[in-house]
Design a protein around this motif. Sequence first.
Motif, PDB file in Angstrom:
ATOM      1  N   ASN A 217       0.819  -1.212   0.000  1.00 30.98           N
ATOM      2  CA  ASN A 217       0.000   0.000   0.000  1.00 30.98           C
ATOM      3  C   ASN A 217       0.851   1.258   0.000  1.00 30.98           C
ATOM      4  OD1 ASN A 217      -2.435  -1.376  -0.067  1.00 30.98           O
ATOM      5  ND2 ASN A 217      -2.701  -1.357   2.158  1.00 30.98           N
ATOM      6  N   LEU A 218       2.022   1.184   0.619  1.00 31.01           N
ATOM      7  CA  LEU A 218       2.917   2.340   0.639  1.00 31.01           C
ATOM      8  C   LEU A 218       3.271   2.763  -0.782  1.00 31.01           C
ATOM      9  CD1 LEU A 218       4.767   4.180   2.481  1.00 31.01           C
ATOM     10  CD2 LEU A 218       6.582   2.556   1.941  1.00 31.01           C
ATOM     11  N   MET A 219       3.606   1.808  -1.627  1.00 29.11           N
ATOM     12  CA  MET A 219       3.977   2.128  -3.001  1.00 29.11           C
ATOM     13  C   MET A 219       2.807   2.716  -3.772  1.00 29.11           C
ATOM     14  SD  MET A 219       6.398  -1.074  -4.058  1.00 29.11           S
ATOM     15  CE  MET A 219       5.247  -2.309  -3.478  1.00 29.11           C
ATOM     16  N   SER A 220       1.625   2.165  -3.562  1.00 29.64           N
ATOM     17  CA  SER A 220       0.447   2.686  -4.262  1.00 29.64           C
ATOM     18  C   SER A 220       0.106   4.092  -3.772  1.00 29.64           C
ATOM     19  CB  SER A 220      -0.737   1.749  -4.048  1.00 29.64           C
ATOM     20  OG  SER A 220      -0.458   0.455  -4.548  1.00 29.64           O
ATOM     21  N   LEU A 221       0.204   4.309  -2.475  1.00 33.02           N
ATOM     22  CA  LEU A 221      -0.047   5.632  -1.908  1.00 33.02           C
ATOM     23  C   LEU A 221       0.881   6.662  -2.530  1.00 33.02           C
ATOM     24  CD1 LEU A 221      -1.207   7.579   0.299  1.00 33.02           C
ATOM     25  CD2 LEU A 221       0.613   6.721   1.797  1.00 33.02           C
ATOM     26  N   GLY A 230       8.338  12.637  -4.657  1.00 35.43           N
ATOM     27  CA  GLY A 230       9.645  12.541  -4.011  1.00 35.43           C
ATOM     28  C   GLY A 230       9.718  11.327  -3.098  1.00 35.43           C
ATOM     29  N   ALA A 231       8.632  11.060  -2.376  1.00 36.94           N
ATOM     30  CA  ALA A 231       8.606   9.903  -1.486  1.00 36.94           C
ATOM     31  C   ALA A 231       8.687   8.605  -2.269  1.00 36.94           C
ATOM     32  CB  ALA A 231       7.346   9.936  -0.626  1.00 36.94           C
ATOM     33  N   LEU A 232       8.054   8.555  -3.457  1.00 40.21           N
ATOM     34  CA  LEU A 232       8.131   7.344  -4.268  1.00 40.21           C
ATOM     35  C   LEU A 232       9.550   7.117  -4.774  1.00 40.21           C
ATOM     36  CD1 LEU A 232       6.567   4.967  -5.456  1.00 40.21           C
ATOM     37  CD2 LEU A 232       6.188   6.346  -7.509  1.00 40.21           C
ATOM     38  N   ASP A 299      11.157  14.961   1.248  1.00 40.78           N
ATOM     39  CA  ASP A 299      10.203  13.948   0.824  1.00 40.78           C
ATOM     40  C   ASP A 299      10.912  12.653   0.424  1.00 40.78           C
ATOM     41  OD1 ASP A 299       8.195  15.733   1.276  1.00 40.78           O
ATOM     42  OD2 ASP A 299       7.735  16.116  -0.829  1.00 40.78           O
ATOM     43  N   ILE A 300      12.045  12.788  -0.265  1.00 43.92           N
ATOM     44  CA  ILE A 300      12.806  11.591  -0.633  1.00 43.92           C
ATOM     45  C   ILE A 300      13.282  10.867   0.628  1.00 43.92           C
ATOM     46  CG2 ILE A 300      14.877  10.740  -1.806  1.00 43.92           C
ATOM     47  CD1 ILE A 300      14.610  13.129  -3.723  1.00 43.92           C
ATOM     48  N   ALA A 301      13.784  11.637   1.589  1.00 44.16           N
ATOM     49  CA  ALA A 301      14.226  11.037   2.856  1.00 44.16           C
ATOM     50  C   ALA A 301      13.062  10.337   3.552  1.00 44.16           C
ATOM     51  CB  ALA A 301      14.816  12.118   3.759  1.00 44.16           C
ATOM     52  N   PHE A 302      11.887  10.952   3.527  1.00 42.34           N
ATOM     53  CA  PHE A 302      10.714  10.334   4.134  1.00 42.34           C
ATOM     54  C   PHE A 302      10.374   9.014   3.446  1.00 42.34           C
ATOM     55  CE2 PHE A 302       5.958  10.004   3.780  1.00 42.34           C
ATOM     56  CZ  PHE A 302       5.746   9.459   5.039  1.00 42.34           C
ATOM     57  N   GLY A 303      10.479   8.981   2.119  1.00 42.88           N
ATOM     58  CA  GLY A 303      10.205   7.738   1.404  1.00 42.88           C
ATOM     59  C   GLY A 303      11.165   6.631   1.794  1.00 42.88           C
ATOM     60  N   VAL A 304      12.440   6.976   1.962  1.00 45.27           N
ATOM     61  CA  VAL A 304      13.438   5.995   2.413  1.00 45.27           C
ATOM     62  C   VAL A 304      13.087   5.498   3.815  1.00 45.27           C
ATOM     63  CG1 VAL A 304      15.869   5.647   3.012  1.00 45.27           C
ATOM     64  CG2 VAL A 304      15.264   7.017   0.991  1.00 45.27           C
ATOM     65  N   ASP A 305      12.791   6.427   4.706  1.00 49.78           N
ATOM     66  CA  ASP A 305      12.507   6.063   6.096  1.00 49.78           C
ATOM     67  C   ASP A 305      11.241   5.219   6.218  1.00 49.78           C
ATOM     68  OD1 ASP A 305      14.741   7.410   6.964  1.00 49.78           O
ATOM     69  OD2 ASP A 305      13.666   9.219   7.577  1.00 49.78           O
ATOM     70  N   ALA A 306      10.190   5.616   5.490  1.00 51.79           N
ATOM     71  CA  ALA A 306       8.921   4.883   5.572  1.00 51.79           C
ATOM     72  C   ALA A 306       9.078   3.462   5.058  1.00 51.79           C
ATOM     73  CB  ALA A 306       7.842   5.625   4.780  1.00 51.79           C
ATOM     74  N   THR A 307       9.873   3.303   4.018  1.00 49.70           N
ATOM     75  CA  THR A 307      10.132   1.968   3.474  1.00 49.70           C
ATOM     76  C   THR A 307      10.796   1.075   4.520  1.00 49.70           C
ATOM     77  OG1 THR A 307      10.387   2.905   1.258  1.00 49.70           O
ATOM     78  CG2 THR A 307      11.283   0.692   1.629  1.00 49.70           C
TER      79      THR A 307
END
Length: 333
Positions: A217-221, A230-232, A299-307
Motif C-alpha cells: 500500500n505504501l507504493m500505491s499511496l 519525491g517519497a516514491l 520527501d525523498i528522505a521520508f520515502g526511504v525512512d517509511a520503506t
Amino acid sequence: MESVATHPVPEPELPPSRGEISAAVIEYLRGAGPLPDDAALAGAEPLGDDLQLALYLCYELHYRGFAGVADAREWDPELLRVRAALEEPFLAALRAGATRHEHADDALDELLVEPVDGEGVSHFLRDKGELWQLREYAAQRSVYHLKEADPHAWVLPRLWGRAKAGMAAVEFDEWGGGRAERVHARLFADLMTDLELDPTYGRYLDASGAEALAVVNLMSLFGLHRALRGALVGHFAAVETTSSPGSRRLAKAMRRVGAGPAAEHFYAEHVEADAVHEQVVRREVVAGLLEVEPHLDGDIAFGVDATGWLEDRLADRLLEAWRSGRTSLRTAV
C-alpha cells in the motif's frame, strides 16, 4: 526457450473481509451494500488488518481489478472519498513513526552500512530457515513481487531530464529488458512454482498479514499522488540500495534447502542487477530530481525512512512467529 502465455490474465477474486470497513468496501464493490460510514472510518487502526485490506482493495482497482467488479469502480467518486479517508491516518502514522532523516543523502548513506552481525529476515533464512519458512516468505512477498516495478511507473510522467531517463532505464530492466520471460514478476512466479506455491496473481492476499499489505500500500499511496513523487523516488532508492545484499543471502537460503533453480535464480538475478540499479538510482534519479526540485529533499528522505520502517514491522512479524515455531500467515498455504 519456454513460451509465454498470451491469453488474458484472470482477475483475482475478492478476499474475505477483516473487519467492518473492509466488509463494507467488499459489499460495495459487489454492488450489495453501502460504503463504511464516517464513524467507522474514524475509528480504524491505521496499520491494522481492516484498514490495510480496505485500502489495498481500493488501490487494486488501479492494477488488475477484481473478478465481478466493474472497471468503472476505479474512478467511483464515493469510493475515492473513502480511499482518501483511509489514506489520511495511514500517511499520518507513517510520518509520525517513520520519519528519521531530513535529507535524502543522509537516509541513503545509512542504508549502505550493514551490521556485521545482522539479524534480519534474510540472515535468518540464510542461516537456519526451513523450507516451510521460505514458502511463507514467498507467499507474503508475492503480494508485491507479482506486480514488481508497476507502482513505480506512476512517477515517470512526473519526472524529467536525468531523473526520468534513469528511472526508465531501471524500470526497463525490471520488466525484462523487452523479453517477457525475463520480467521480474514472471521470474517470481517461477520461484513460486519451484516452491510448490500457486503463482496466480493475488492468490495469497488472504494469507498475508497487515504488515505485508502495508508494504504494498505504501507504493500505491506514493505512486498515485503527484504530491508524493519525491517519497516514491525515495522508496525506489531504498529498495534498490538494500536489495543486492539481501538477495545474495536469500539465494544462498534457496540453494541450502534445495528449493530449485528458479527459486535460486530470482534472487541471484537481483544480486547483480540491483547493484547496478543502486548506482543509477542514486546518481541519476535522486540527484537528477534534486537538481531541478531541491525542495523534495525531505520527501525523498521520508520515502526511504517509511520503506525501512514498514519492512522492519514485517520482519518483526515473521521472525517472532518463526522463532517460536509458529506460522507467520493468517491462513495456511
